[in-house]
Scaffold this motif. Sequence first.
Motif, short mmCIF file in Angstrom:
data_model
loop_
_atom_site.label_atom_id
_atom_site.label_comp_id
_atom_site.label_asym_id
_atom_site.label_seq_id
_atom_site.Cartn_x
_atom_site.Cartn_y
_atom_site.Cartn_z
N LYS A 12 0.96 -1.25 -0.04
CA LYS A 12 -0.06 -0.05 0.06
C LYS A 12 0.98 1.10 -0.16
O LYS A 12 1.79 1.45 1.11
CB LYS A 12 -0.98 0.03 1.18
N VAL A 13 0.95 1.92 -1.02
CA VAL A 13 1.62 3.26 -1.06
C VAL A 13 0.94 4.46 -1.19
O VAL A 13 -0.06 4.68 -2.03
CB VAL A 13 2.56 3.13 -2.51
N GLY A 14 1.39 5.32 -0.29
CA GLY A 14 0.55 6.75 -0.23
C GLY A 14 1.04 7.64 -1.47
O GLY A 14 2.50 7.69 -1.79
N ILE A 15 0.03 8.51 -2.00
CA ILE A 15 0.37 9.33 -3.04
C ILE A 15 -0.25 10.64 -2.82
O ILE A 15 -1.26 10.66 -2.11
CB ILE A 15 0.09 8.77 -4.69
N THR A 16 0.05 11.72 -3.39
CA THR A 16 -0.41 13.09 -3.40
C THR A 16 -0.84 13.79 -4.42
O THR A 16 -0.07 14.75 -4.97
CB THR A 16 0.37 14.07 -2.32
N MET A 61 3.48 12.37 -9.24
CA MET A 61 3.32 11.15 -8.93
C MET A 61 2.88 10.31 -10.08
O MET A 61 2.95 9.27 -10.31
CB MET A 61 1.56 11.41 -8.33
N LYS A 62 2.48 11.09 -11.21
CA LYS A 62 2.38 10.59 -12.72
C LYS A 62 3.39 9.75 -13.09
O LYS A 62 3.44 8.54 -13.48
CB LYS A 62 1.68 11.31 -13.81
N GLU A 63 4.42 10.41 -12.89
CA GLU A 63 5.84 9.85 -13.45
C GLU A 63 6.22 8.78 -12.50
O GLU A 63 6.73 7.70 -13.09
CB GLU A 63 6.88 11.10 -13.52
N ALA A 64 6.10 9.00 -11.25
CA ALA A 64 6.78 8.09 -10.41
C ALA A 64 5.87 6.62 -10.51
O ALA A 64 6.45 5.49 -10.65
CB ALA A 64 6.77 8.55 -9.15
N LEU A 65 4.48 6.91 -10.58
CA LEU A 65 3.72 5.58 -10.87
C LEU A 65 4.11 5.01 -11.88
O LEU A 65 4.04 3.64 -11.84
CB LEU A 65 2.22 6.02 -10.73
N ALA A 66 4.22 5.54 -13.22
CA ALA A 66 4.52 4.98 -14.39
C ALA A 66 5.91 4.09 -14.06
O ALA A 66 6.07 3.14 -14.76
CB ALA A 66 4.59 5.68 -15.41
N ASP A 67 6.81 4.77 -13.52
CA ASP A 67 8.14 3.89 -13.27
C ASP A 67 8.14 2.92 -12.13
O ASP A 67 8.69 1.75 -12.90
CB ASP A 67 9.06 5.02 -12.71
N THR A 119 15.00 5.60 1.49
CA THR A 119 14.60 5.40 0.02
C THR A 119 15.05 4.34 -0.52
O THR A 119 16.29 3.95 -0.34
CB THR A 119 15.16 6.84 -0.54
N VAL A 120 14.28 3.46 -1.07
CA VAL A 120 14.60 2.20 -1.72
C VAL A 120 14.65 2.48 -3.26
O VAL A 120 15.07 1.58 -3.96
CB VAL A 120 13.62 1.05 -1.27
N HIS A 121 13.96 3.49 -3.83
CA HIS A 121 13.83 3.55 -5.30
C HIS A 121 14.10 5.17 -5.48
O HIS A 121 12.97 5.75 -4.67
CB HIS A 121 13.06 2.52 -5.94
N THR A 122 14.42 5.61 -6.66
CA THR A 122 14.31 6.97 -7.02
C THR A 122 13.83 7.00 -8.39
O THR A 122 14.30 6.38 -9.35
CB THR A 122 15.45 7.91 -6.58
N THR A 123 12.96 7.64 -8.96
CA THR A 123 12.37 8.01 -10.30
C THR A 123 12.99 9.32 -10.55
O THR A 123 12.68 10.44 -9.96
CB THR A 123 10.71 8.08 -10.29
N HIS A 124 13.60 9.38 -11.72
CA HIS A 124 14.04 10.59 -12.20
C HIS A 124 13.55 11.21 -13.58
O HIS A 124 13.27 10.22 -14.34
CB HIS A 124 15.72 10.50 -12.35
N TYR A 125 13.08 12.20 -13.66
CA TYR A 125 12.60 12.55 -14.81
C TYR A 125 12.96 14.14 -15.17
O TYR A 125 13.16 14.90 -14.19
CB TYR A 125 11.10 12.40 -15.07
#
Length: 584
Positions: free
Chosen positions: A144-148, A156-162, A217-223
């Motif tokens: 279960k992952v919290g988003i804003t 949030m859109k970029e991170a969820l896609a990743d 932090t276990v993962h980072t999305t870069h965009y």
Amino acid sequence: MIEYFYECKKHPRKKWNPKRHNPILRLISLLSLVAMVIFILQIVHLGILPVRFEIPILGSVLLLTLIIFLFYNFTSRSRLSRFISGLLVIALTFGYGLGSYYIYRTDSAISSVTDLSNKVINNVSFVVMKESSIKKLSQASGAKVGITPSIDSKAMKEALADVESSISIDTVKYTSYLDEVQALYDGDIDAMLLSESYRGTIYDQEAYQDFNQRTRTVHTTHYTTNRKKAIQQSTDAVDVTQEPFTIYVSGNDSFGTIQENSRTDSNMLITVNPTTHTILMTSIPRDYYEPIVCSADSDSDCPDGENDKLTHSGIYGISTSEQTIENFMDVDINYYVRVNFSSLVNIVDAVGGVDVKVGKGLAVKQFYTDHTVGGVHEGTNHLNGQKALAYARERYSYTNGDMQRVKNQQQVLKALLKKVKSPSMIMNYGNLIDALGGAFETNLSSDDIRDFVRMQLLLNSNWKFESYAMIGTPDTRMSASMGTYASVTLPNKNSITTARKKIEAVINGKSSKTVKDTAKQEDTTSESTSTEEYSTDTYSSYGQGYYDYGQSIPSYSDSSQAQEDSSYSQQTDDATVVDPNEYQ
């Protein structure tokens, strides 16, 4: 030459021939001419030296090189003269090569800070509690992952896609990052997606000052996102050698790349009059509560026209912060300079650290801004980059809070300038150039920077430094970017007016001291004292969470003498305060 001499000793029949040249040294002597030409071209291309200095310096270089070249190849006859002239040839060749390299590095550093990228780097972290069994992203399947999405939809859109490209997760929506963090603490969610631009807003809340220690932090999305106007220089550019101008200096509360948007931890306007040689530094409280004016390159999440803390405007880009300040102060900003935490750390380390003198009663046993570097003692302290940053940001350890922080920041800056001008910089010059190259970003053109440096070298002017710090009153209001209430600073109307008039005075060729401060204040010359313990009760009356003492920075003046014990003035409780909704 030396090998040939020893060869003569081994074989007596070989006689020393003063007309015979060592082939290696002859080649080096020819290379010295090439190195000299490259060195001269590099100096001319850099364009910093005034013509009146450039011509005699380059003429001397040319003359010296030709004399040594001719002396070695055609005049020297004795072994000693040939040996000495050979050493001079080697020294010249090496010196020109090293000089050309440093000039190239200097030119590259100037270009790097003025070569504005059309991209903004964004980072979104997949954050879990430190004790979580999730060690890597692949282990978070089904979590279960919290988003804003209402606060930061693009991130949030970029991170969820990743994330969802490799695992499947269940998302839980929250209206603010603080609600999301609390849910993570309470175990309602297994992880949260956090745009790194907002990490500071979480850490600033008293209840979550342990956020960095309790999570990982276990993962980072870069965009990347486009900055529509980033490739343009300032549209309000002036002749910096003849006309007054104002620079907005934004200190971002982030480490790493300068191209990453984050909150503006410090905000300062520097007004420069090159004809009167006057510089006015105007400090603006970071928590000033004002309508955000979103720039054309801000994303759709920018709360245009909504009230928020000035520090949060930096999340939406440097242009948004600049336009917000221009709007409520009614001033024109010609240029900006953006730095971050890494900038100060890297530059201080590059010069080998700085020395600051801590006054009586101002020792700090442990910095609250960084628990890993200890504190400072009374007397002279040698600070490395990380400790200099902690010292410049510290406020909780002082009863006068941000008043002392401003003095500390000035101390570090003056110590840094002193170190840069010291002879030791000859050995550290390369490190300094490397640090400067990635330390800041500005829309001043490289030509503007070169012209200004050339003017200073030509005139060798003594600059008069003046300063003013705006004030306000603490309150708790709704933060548009956070989606919840936060501690803010309600602007002091008279302080804003005074700041604007002081800037206008310097632009018009006068001293800012000719403008009377109309903000209601009381004078105090007492020295601030350090506290051994941080009491939450001290700050609880200012509303929930973090209270930045920048909201009560007093007015003060500095001079070229830069007296360390200059007196400060602080606002009284009945200071005239204006609600941002009323003062437009």
